[in-house]
Motif scaffolding. Structure first.
Motif, PDB file in Angstrom:
ATOM      1  N   GLU A   1       0.841  -1.197   0.000  1.00 23.17           N
ATOM      2  CA  GLU A   1       0.000   0.000   0.000  1.00 23.17           C
ATOM      3  C   GLU A   1       0.879   1.252   0.000  1.00 23.17           C
ATOM      4  OE1 GLU A   1      -3.193  -0.192  -0.405  1.00 23.17           O
ATOM      5  OE2 GLU A   1      -3.345  -2.364  -0.127  1.00 23.17           O
ATOM      6  N   ASP A   2       0.359   2.325  -0.557  1.00 20.12           N
ATOM      7  CA  ASP A   2       1.123   3.570  -0.642  1.00 20.12           C
ATOM      8  C   ASP A   2       1.601   4.047   0.725  1.00 20.12           C
ATOM      9  OD1 ASP A   2       0.942   3.690  -3.400  1.00 20.12           O
ATOM     10  OD2 ASP A   2      -0.877   4.915  -3.373  1.00 20.12           O
ATOM     11  N   TYR A   3       0.765   3.922   1.745  1.00 25.01           N
ATOM     12  CA  TYR A   3       1.146   4.414   3.071  1.00 25.01           C
ATOM     13  C   TYR A   3       2.300   3.609   3.675  1.00 25.01           C
ATOM     14  CZ  TYR A   3      -1.351   0.521   5.287  1.00 25.01           C
ATOM     15  OH  TYR A   3      -1.761  -0.725   5.679  1.00 25.01           O
ATOM     16  N   GLU A   4       2.543   2.403   3.193  1.00 21.74           N
ATOM     17  CA  GLU A   4       3.637   1.569   3.695  1.00 21.74           C
ATOM     18  C   GLU A   4       4.981   1.915   3.057  1.00 21.74           C
ATOM     19  OE1 GLU A   4       2.042  -2.782   4.505  1.00 21.74           O
ATOM     20  OE2 GLU A   4       1.526  -2.098   2.484  1.00 21.74           O
ATOM     21  N   MET A   5       4.943   2.524   1.902  1.00 16.49           N
ATOM     22  CA  MET A   5       6.150   2.683   1.108  1.00 16.49           C
ATOM     23  C   MET A   5       7.137   3.693   1.694  1.00 16.49           C
ATOM     24  SD  MET A   5       5.684   0.365  -0.989  1.00 16.49           S
ATOM     25  CE  MET A   5       7.177   0.603  -1.896  1.00 16.49           C
TER      26      MET A   5
END
Length: 93
Positions: free
Chosen positions: A33-37
């Motif tokens: 997910e984008d928030y993990e990157m």
């Protein structure tokens, strides 16, 4: 992080030093997910401070391939959704 840490521990448990080592991780259960990157490169670099380290780490999950340059703390994400199917269909022709 757990698979990365496990592989890093194995790498430092007696593998022959090859000059540089890269790691490829694949998950069919997790998505990137984008928030993990954004926090991921920093966490990977923090764990990567051992005698034998990975230069690059690649994580393939959820139709995305994240390529981490651990020496510089940067990453790039490419979409891979459908790529495997195209490669398989091309090889059967």
């Amino acid at each position: 992080m757990e698979p990365f840490c496990k592989k890093l521990k194995k790498l430092n448990a007696g593998y022959a030093f090859l000059g540089s080592c890269d790691l490829f991780l694949y998950s069919n259960r997790h998505t990137l997910e984008d928030y993990e990157m954004d926090p991921l490169p920093e966490a990977l670099c923090e764990e990567n401070r051992v005698p034998i380290t990975y230069q690059y780490a690649y994580i393939d999950a959820g139709g995305r391939l994240a390529c981490f340059d651990l020496a510089h703390g940067v990453f790039e994400v490419r979409f891979t959704k459908g790529l495997r199917e195209r490669l398989i269909s091309d090889s059967s022709d």
